[in-house]
Design an enzyme around this catalytic site. Structure first.
Site, PDB file in Angstrom:
ATOM      1  N   ASP A  65      41.104  39.602  39.921  1.00 50.84           N
ATOM      2  CA  ASP A  65      40.824  38.351  39.205  1.00 50.84           C
ATOM      3  C   ASP A  65      39.433  38.444  38.579  1.00 50.84           C
ATOM      4  O   ASP A  65      38.601  39.253  38.999  1.00 50.84           O
ATOM      5  CB  ASP A  65      40.942  37.129  40.138  1.00 50.84           C
ATOM      6  N   GLU A  76      39.093  36.416  44.532  1.00 53.09           N
ATOM      7  CA  GLU A  76      37.742  36.692  45.014  1.00 53.09           C
ATOM      8  C   GLU A  76      36.747  35.782  44.327  1.00 53.09           C
ATOM      9  O   GLU A  76      35.800  35.310  44.939  1.00 53.09           O
ATOM     10  CB  GLU A  76      37.372  38.154  44.748  1.00 53.09           C
TER      11      GLU A  76
END
Ligand SMILES: [Zn+2]
Length: 389
Positions: free
Chosen positions: A75, A140
């Site tokens: 991400d 994250e």
């Protein structure tokens, strides 16, 4: 079959718009590449009330030990206004030897290097005795609830046991080989409320100004250093981040004052010992007079340190490829390493972080090649103790 050069892999990942919590196709790219190479690939999705569902990926090649795990995330943070970028943040464009795009250094570039390195190693050693794993999350940069924490629990329940983990966050301040992170500070946030009594400024004896009490309490928290640092850590630091009264009237003594602080603490402390120290200081400063409450937010960011000796194979690989000895550091914010360390020793080494989270995030193509060579050499050293293998 996809081109598995680190540049092609990094481009393929950048072209997936995987802004947290969107998977954006990025984990599908990883699953395809690792699946083609013979990895067993799992894609657990985790959910929790009040947070978005998140896709994750776990892949393993081999059944034996030792087990080296590569960890990271696919991400990315939002690009901001794409018009302000020199190139499309999700275009994967190369210009003058640099690959542009959100995630180029944080950390799709490093994920590409890990994959390329693993594939090259397996090409040379299809029968090797150990295991190589990938533990990648899509959560994250967001709340980090449905990502690495749950993925580690999930893997542990399946009986997965890792021996060492390399997390590919961008650790190098200036150039490749600068820095390996061998630990991280912990983080603790607290809120103080001081209760006073509202009144007219001309009649202070009828009121009780909570700001006076707050000033004493904050002075007590900041007055003495928490410590003077430890072998691998800087001194712990408390910063007051806001003081709020919200009083608009110059002739009114307010009835309440609030403040928030955050502490980045080293391995001398745990959240519990730190809380005890804060309460001791506040109680001493408050005496009988100041009525206050201290409320600490729950934290999963505990300070930790990994013994660097157990990652000699990585240090040697970095030295061989860059000619440099990386600085061993515990600086910076928190990372998913704080979760991984409960399962196996973990260090962080990735690309150069200069442009992370910025407009025009980019990575030198030569850095992608060199990081791949470092990971590749580390695999050889780890599994056979031989730098040529
Ligand atoms: Zn990152």
């Amino acid at each position: 079959m996809m081109d598995t050069s680190p540049l092609s892999l990094a481009q393929a990942l950048i072209r997936c718009p995987s802004v947290t919590p969107e998977e954006g196709g990025a984990l599908t790219v990883v699953a395809e590449v690792l699946g083609d190479a013979g990895f067993e690939v799992h894609r657990p999705v985790f959910s929790a009330p009040g947070t978005p569902d998140v896709e994750n990926l776990y892949a393993r090649f081999g059944v034996g030990r030792p087990f080296l795990l590569f960890a990271g995330h696919t991400d990315v943070v939002p690009p901001g206004d794409p018009a302000r970028w020199r190139h499309d943040p999700f275009g994967g464009i190369v210009e003058d030897g640099e690959l542009f795009g959100r995630g180029a250094v944080d950390m799709k570039g490093a994920v590409a290097c890990m994959m390329a390195a693993a594939l090259r190693f397996l090409d040379a050693h299809p029968q090797f005795a150990g295991s190589i794993g990938f533990l990648l999350t899509g959560d994250e940069e967001g709340p980090a609830v449905n990502g690495t924490v749950k993925l580690l629990e999930w893997a542990h329940e399946r009986g997965e046991r890792f021996d060492h983990c390399i997390l590919g966050e961008p650790t190098n301040p200036e150039s490749l080989g600068d820095m390996v992170k061998i630990g991280r500070r912990g983080s603790l946030t607290g809120h103080i409320t001081v209760q006073g009594k509202q009144g007219h400024v001309a009649y202070p004896h009828l009121a009780d100004n909570p700001i006076d009490g707050m000033v004493r309490l904050l002075a007590a928290l900041k007055g003495e250093p928490l410590d003077h640092g430890t072998q691998h850590f800087d001194a712990s630091n408390l910063e007051v981040t806001t003081v709020d009264v919200g009083n608009k009237a110059a002739n009114v003594i307010p009835d309440q004052a609030r403040a928030t602080f955050n502490i980045r603490f080293n391995d001398r402390w745990t959240p519990a010992t730190l809380e005890a120290e804060l309460r001791r200081r506040l109680a001493a400063a408050a005496g009988e007079r100041v009525r206050y409450t201290l409320c600490l937010e729950p934290t999963n960011a505990v300070a930790f340190l990994t013994a660097p000796d157990s990652f000699g194979f990585l240090m040697e690989a970095i030295a061989a490829e860059t000619g440099r000895r990386p600085k061993l550091s515990t600086t910076g914010g928190t990372s998913d390493a704080r979760f991984i360390k409960a399962y196996c020793p973990v260090v962080e080494f990735g690309l150069v972080g200069q442009t992370m989270h910025q407009i025009d995030e980019r990575v030198a193509v030569t850095d992608l090649d060199r990081l791949t060579a470092i990971y590749r050499r580390a695999l050889g050293l780890y599994f056979s103790g031989d730098s040529a293998s």
